[in-house]
Motif scaffolding. Structure first.
Motif, mmCIF file in Angstrom:
data_model
loop_
_atom_site.group_PDB
_atom_site.id
_atom_site.type_symbol
_atom_site.label_atom_id
_atom_site.label_comp_id
_atom_site.label_asym_id
_atom_site.label_seq_id
_atom_site.Cartn_x
_atom_site.Cartn_y
_atom_site.Cartn_z
ATOM 1 N N LYS A 13 -62.929 -64.850 -27.969
ATOM 2 C CA LYS A 13 -62.047 -65.291 -29.052
ATOM 3 C C LYS A 13 -60.942 -66.190 -28.521
ATOM 4 C CE LYS A 13 -61.911 -61.934 -32.682
ATOM 5 N NZ LYS A 13 -61.313 -60.639 -32.916
ATOM 6 N N ARG A 14 -60.343 -65.759 -27.377
ATOM 7 C CA ARG A 14 -59.264 -66.555 -26.766
ATOM 8 C C ARG A 14 -59.777 -67.920 -26.353
ATOM 9 N NH1 ARG A 14 -54.850 -64.028 -26.249
ATOM 10 N NH2 ARG A 14 -53.707 -65.459 -24.938
ATOM 11 N N LYS A 15 -60.978 -67.916 -25.818
ATOM 12 C CA LYS A 15 -61.572 -69.175 -25.362
ATOM 13 C C LYS A 15 -61.735 -70.130 -26.556
ATOM 14 C CE LYS A 15 -65.747 -70.964 -23.205
ATOM 15 N NZ LYS A 15 -65.208 -72.087 -22.464
ATOM 16 N N ASN A 16 -62.226 -69.566 -27.658
ATOM 17 C CA ASN A 16 -62.410 -70.393 -28.847
ATOM 18 C C ASN A 16 -61.093 -70.967 -29.333
ATOM 19 O OD1 ASN A 16 -65.053 -69.721 -28.681
ATOM 20 N ND2 ASN A 16 -65.014 -68.206 -30.339
ATOM 21 N N LYS A 17 -60.029 -70.130 -29.269
ATOM 22 C CA LYS A 17 -58.713 -70.562 -29.723
ATOM 23 C C LYS A 17 -58.203 -71.716 -28.843
ATOM 24 C CE LYS A 17 -54.496 -68.198 -31.027
ATOM 25 N NZ LYS A 17 -53.715 -66.966 -30.911
ATOM 26 N N PHE A 18 -58.327 -71.539 -27.531
ATOM 27 C CA PHE A 18 -57.898 -72.605 -26.619
ATOM 28 C C PHE A 18 -58.677 -73.887 -26.857
ATOM 29 C CE2 PHE A 18 -56.440 -69.197 -23.509
ATOM 30 C CZ PHE A 18 -55.115 -69.411 -23.804
ATOM 31 N N GLU A 19 -59.954 -73.725 -27.100
ATOM 32 C CA GLU A 19 -60.773 -74.920 -27.301
ATOM 33 C C GLU A 19 -60.391 -75.646 -28.578
ATOM 34 O OE1 GLU A 19 -64.879 -73.911 -26.657
ATOM 35 O OE2 GLU A 19 -64.574 -74.128 -24.501
ATOM 36 N N ALA A 20 -60.079 -74.856 -29.613
ATOM 37 C CA ALA A 20 -59.675 -75.467 -30.877
ATOM 38 C C ALA A 20 -58.409 -76.299 -30.676
ATOM 39 C CB ALA A 20 -59.444 -74.383 -31.932
ATOM 40 N N VAL A 21 -57.469 -75.756 -29.895
ATOM 41 C CA VAL A 21 -56.212 -76.474 -29.667
ATOM 42 C C VAL A 21 -56.435 -77.708 -28.809
ATOM 43 C CG1 VAL A 21 -54.132 -76.305 -28.258
ATOM 44 C CG2 VAL A 21 -54.532 -74.712 -30.084
ATOM 45 N N ARG A 22 -57.245 -77.551 -27.799
ATOM 46 C CA ARG A 22 -57.539 -78.679 -26.929
ATOM 47 C C ARG A 22 -58.128 -79.836 -27.733
ATOM 48 N NH1 ARG A 22 -57.755 -80.215 -22.013
ATOM 49 N NH2 ARG A 22 -59.655 -81.203 -21.326
ATOM 50 N N LYS A 23 -58.981 -79.475 -28.671
ATOM 51 C CA LYS A 23 -59.615 -80.483 -29.507
ATOM 52 C C LYS A 23 -58.556 -81.245 -30.313
ATOM 53 C CE LYS A 23 -63.823 -80.381 -32.140
ATOM 54 N NZ LYS A 23 -64.673 -79.472 -32.893
ATOM 55 N N ILE A 24 -57.591 -80.499 -30.850
ATOM 56 C CA ILE A 24 -56.533 -81.150 -31.641
ATOM 57 C C ILE A 24 -55.655 -82.013 -30.743
ATOM 58 C CG2 ILE A 24 -54.479 -80.740 -33.074
ATOM 59 C CD1 ILE A 24 -55.835 -78.211 -34.123
ATOM 60 N N VAL A 25 -55.214 -81.434 -29.599
ATOM 61 C CA VAL A 25 -54.273 -82.148 -28.725
ATOM 62 C C VAL A 25 -54.903 -83.419 -28.142
ATOM 63 C CG1 VAL A 25 -53.020 -81.971 -26.536
ATOM 64 C CG2 VAL A 25 -52.871 -80.125 -28.192
ATOM 65 N N LEU A 26 -56.197 -83.367 -27.886
ATOM 66 C CA LEU A 26 -56.843 -84.537 -27.275
ATOM 67 C C LEU A 26 -57.355 -85.544 -28.301
ATOM 68 C CD1 LEU A 26 -58.849 -82.993 -24.309
ATOM 69 C CD2 LEU A 26 -56.673 -84.184 -24.265
ATOM 70 N N ASP A 27 -57.316 -85.171 -29.577
ATOM 71 C CA ASP A 27 -57.798 -86.076 -30.614
ATOM 72 C C ASP A 27 -56.712 -87.107 -30.918
ATOM 73 O OD1 ASP A 27 -58.606 -87.381 -32.883
ATOM 74 O OD2 ASP A 27 -59.420 -85.589 -33.844
ATOM 75 N N GLN A 28 -56.955 -88.330 -30.465
ATOM 76 C CA GLN A 28 -55.910 -89.351 -30.597
ATOM 77 C C GLN A 28 -55.646 -89.756 -32.047
ATOM 78 O OE1 GLN A 28 -56.763 -92.555 -27.819
ATOM 79 N NE2 GLN A 28 -57.184 -90.993 -26.278
ATOM 80 N N LYS A 29 -56.575 -89.426 -32.929
ATOM 81 C CA LYS A 29 -56.323 -89.750 -34.336
ATOM 82 C C LYS A 29 -55.347 -88.741 -34.937
ATOM 83 C CE LYS A 29 -60.775 -91.609 -35.674
ATOM 84 N NZ LYS A 29 -61.633 -90.690 -34.924
ATOM 85 N N LEU A 30 -55.349 -87.542 -34.349
ATOM 86 C CA LEU A 30 -54.594 -86.432 -34.917
ATOM 87 C C LEU A 30 -53.236 -86.234 -34.242
ATOM 88 C CD1 LEU A 30 -56.115 -84.932 -37.075
ATOM 89 C CD2 LEU A 30 -56.525 -83.070 -35.476
ATOM 90 N N THR A 31 -53.223 -86.407 -32.910
ATOM 91 C CA THR A 31 -52.042 -86.033 -32.140
ATOM 92 C C THR A 31 -51.442 -87.232 -31.415
ATOM 93 O OG1 THR A 31 -52.993 -83.853 -31.824
ATOM 94 C CG2 THR A 31 -51.212 -84.457 -30.345
ATOM 95 N N GLY A 32 -50.114 -87.340 -31.483
ATOM 96 C CA GLY A 32 -49.433 -88.439 -30.812
ATOM 97 C C GLY A 32 -48.354 -87.919 -29.868
ATOM 98 N N PHE A 33 -48.064 -88.702 -28.850
ATOM 99 C CA PHE A 33 -47.036 -88.329 -27.881
ATOM 100 C C PHE A 33 -45.985 -89.414 -27.813
ATOM 101 C CE2 PHE A 33 -50.808 -86.087 -26.816
ATOM 102 C CZ PHE A 33 -50.354 -84.849 -26.405
#
Ligand SMILES: Nc1ncnc2c1ncn2[C@@H]1O[C@H](COP(=O)(O)OP(=O)(O)OP(=O)(O)O)[C@@H](O)[C@H]1O
Ligand SMILES: [Mg+2]
Length: 314
Positions: free
Chosen positions: A194-214
């Motif tokens: 479950k934890r792994k899935n949660k981390f992966e979900a976040v990684r997907k959001i953080v690395l998605d350049q359409k979704l996340t900006g720095f």
């Protein structure tokens, strides 16, 4: 451009203007009728001071369309530990419970435990609130800390993968030895998965350049330039691109006096260096204002300079 992103991380060296910039970005979005959440992950919070409101550990309404959260690392750590304990209930023999709790309490006092808890909350916020909010802005702690936090999902995944693999081997052994080849049920394996899935979900959001900006904030001075350059390189190694720079506290052109004109000369050199070193980033300049940005009016003035990054195109 920053205006198109749903999740925005604002980073930079201490004192350069991260909280002020985050607040200005959040305010601009809220005024565009976008439902906005601003979160401070810095242990030395000051969002509350900026908005003149006590901001809680849970969502606090600041104005129309704008909510804030200040994550309290110590409280978060306690909540996290309690959750770990309750997850283990029923998994260990009752006479072991006390010993296991003692070990967990010891682990929770080690360095890094608060950071892990803070990160866990951050992950939950991204996953849960991105369904509800149009914009989520993170006002992060000074650079080093931020980088570690953002690269954690990668590290955690490696670590969890190792644990899962070992657990799987153990289960396979049990399956062969005790269960006549029938797979064994293993709640710990499930928690890890479950934890792994949660981390992966976040990684997907953080690395998605359409979704996340720095966005990184810096001042036209030697050390902030060096630190920003270093941070951008490090993040790039983890596939995170910092596309926006907020160059804050630029001496305004109308500043007069020999002292200031000398400072301006020096600053010119640094501004040129910034243009050269960060030639791929979107850059905006914000002048040094006469006073600290501590009133709502001052924040509004400050926000007008943020417009090229966050304003809707007309
Ligand atoms: N353009 C500006 N003109 C004048 N004062 C400014 C400007 N930008 C920020 N300040 C002031 O500088 C101080 C530091 O700003 P801020 O708290 O936003 O920085 P920070 O990067 O979040 O700092 P910390 O690393 O401590 O969290 C504040 O008092 C703020 O009001
Ligand atoms: Mg701050």
């Amino acid at each position: 451009m920053l205006k198109d992103k749903q999740v925005i991380f604002v980073g930079g060296k201490g004192g350069v203007g991260k909280s002020t910039s985050s607040a200005a970005i959040a305010l601009t979005f809220a005024n565009q009728n976008l439902k906005t959440l601003i979160i401070s992950t810095d242990p030395a919070h000051n969002l509350g001071d900026i908005f003149h409101k006590k901001i809680n550990h849970d969502k606090t309404k600041l104005q129309d369309n704008l909510w804030g959260i200040e994550i309290d690392a110590a409280k978060e750590s306690k909540r996290y530990i309690d959750e770990v304990k309750s997850n283990l209930e029923g998994l260990v023999k009752s006479r072991m419970v006390e010993e296991v709790h003692r070990q967990i309490d010891m682990a929770s006092a080690t360095p890094g435990a608060e950071e892990a808890a803070l990160f866990d909350r951050l992950i939950s916020i991204i996953i849960d609130e991105s369904k509800e909010f149009d914009k989520i802005i993170f006002d992060t702690a000074p650079t080093g800390h931020t980088i570690r936090l953002l690269t954690l999902p990668e590290l955690m995944n490696v670590w969890i993968d190792g644990m899962i693999e070992r657990r799987q081997k153990t289960n396979e052994n049990y399956t062969q030895l005790l269960n006549d080849g029938e797979p064994v049920e293993d709640p710990i394996y499930e928690i890890l998965q479950k934890r792994k899935n949660k981390f992966e979900a976040v990684r997907k959001i953080v690395l998605d350049q359409k979704l996340t900006g720095f966005a990184f904030v810096l001042n036209p001075e030697r050390l902030p330039i060096l630190e920003t350059e270093h941070a951008i390189k490090q993040l790039k190694q983890h596939d995170i691109l910092v596309e926006n720079l907020i160059i804050n506290k630029v001496i305004p052109s109308h500043a007069d006096g020999t002292f200031l004109s000398q400072r301006k000369e020096q600053e010119k050199k640094y501004l040129q260096e910034i243009d050269k070193v960060f030639n791929k980033q979107n850059k905006i300049r914000i002048p040094l204002l006469e006073e600290d940005v501590s009133s709502f009016d001052a924040l509004k003035t400050f926000s007008t300079y943020m417009e090229p990054l966050v304003e809707e195109e007309l």
